[in-house]
Structures are given as structure tokens and as C-alpha cells.
Design a protein around this motif. Structure first.
Motif: not given
Length: 181
Positions: A93-95, A141-148, A158-167
Motif C-alpha cells: 500500500h503506497a498512496e 498525505t502519503l500512506e504506506l502499509g503492508i496490505g493491499d 506523512l503530511n507533505l508540503d510539495l510547495g516547499t520541494l525544489e524541483a
């Protein structure tokens, strides 16, 4: 019984039924996963696995071995290991959810997606998410888990602020392999 008393009792029962209906969890709420909030660089222990997101990068080109693709790519580097079972523990699970829309990790590049995890021996690698370019500045929001099926299971979020990432122009995914301790 007096008429006004019957009406009062009737209204009270309708209000009580409405209150019970409001506090009763829905089927989705009853089966919701258990989110475990984490930060980049922080180890999170969930049921059956331990996970550490070490870096998050944004690029216009993703490269993995002999594979490459243009687009808007969010690459997540991580370390993960199983904590309980030798077999059957798979990072399945990676969404990534942005503005209510969910994106699954790409299966096109070689990555940690669907990689088996072993207790006591961490694996490291990357996950790649192909995103519409206009969403590369939003929060996610990134979600990671071991089950489908994450229902009634724990997920590392994890909450991610994509605006702070330098492309970056090009990002190479980490080769999936055993992590050094």
C-alpha cells in the motif's frame, strides 16, 4: 395520559433516535485504518513493519536503471523492515492523496512497491508517484502499509508540503536492496 405529555415523549424519542444516528459510526468509520503519523527521517513502528521515509524529491524526469520517464514525479526514498513474520510481509500500500484525489505509486520503475520485507534486515529503495504538474505545489498525505486492503490495519502517514520541494531536472530512484545498518 394527557395529550401534551404524549407529544412531549414522542418528540423526545425522535430527538434521541436522531442523536443515536449521529453518533453511530458508518461502515467506513468502523473499518478505517489506524494512521500512525510520522515525519521525514523519523522511524514509525506499525503492526508488522517499521518504516522510515528518508527523503522526498520532486523532478521532471525519473530514472531507475535502464528505465526513465518524463513528467512530474514525486520520488520517496525509504527504509522498511518487517517486525513479525518472515514471509508474506510486502510493501503493498503506497498512496498519495492530494485535494481528495488518490495516486498510487507507479509500477513502471523498479521500486520498493510489492517488495518483500524481512524481520531484522531493513530494505531500502524508492517509490515514484507520477502527478499532474499543477498539483506539484499542493499539500499531500502519503500512506504506506503492508496490505493491499488497509481496512482495520495500521498505516504510516506523512503530511507533505510539495510547495516547499525544489524541483530537480532528473531524479534517480534508489536501487532496491538491503540497507546498511
Amino acid at each position: 395520559m394527557r395529550r401534551w405529555m404524549a407529544w412531549t415523549i414522542g418528540v423526545a424519542l425522535v430527538v434521541a433516535a436522531w442523536g443515536v444516528l449521529q453518533i453511530t459510526p458508518s461502515q467506513d468509520d468502523a473499518e478505517a485504518p489506524f494512521p500512525l503519523a510520522a515525519e521525514i527521517g523519523e522511524t514509525a513502528s506499525a503492526r508488522g513493519f517499521v518504516m522510515n521515509v528518508t527523503d522526498v524529491r520532486l523532478a521532471s524526469r525519473a530514472v531507475a536503471g535502464g528505465w526513465s520517464a518524463e513528467g512530474t514525479w514525486l520520488v520517496v526514498d525509504l527504509r522498511a523492515e518487517a517486525t513479525q513474520e518472515e514471509t508474506g510481509t510486502i510493501l503493498a500500500h503506497a498512496e498519495l492523496t492530494i485535494d481528495g484525489v488518490t495516486y498510487r505509486a507507479s509500477e513502471r520503475p523498479a521500486s520498493l512497491l510489492r517488495t518483500g520485507l524481512t524481520p531484522g534486515i531493513p530494505r531500502e529503495g524508492s517509490l515514484a508517484f507520477e502527478l499532474p504538474s499543477e498539483l506539484a505545489r499542493d499539500t499531500a498525505t502519503l500512506e504506506l502499509g503492508i496490505g493491499d486492503d488497509p481496512r482495520l490495519d495500521s498505516l504510516v502517514t506523512l503530511n507533505l508540503d510539495l510547495g516547499t520541494l525544489e524541483a530537480e531536472g532528473e531524479v534517480e530512484l534508489l536501487e532496491t536492496g538491503w540497507a546498511e545498518r
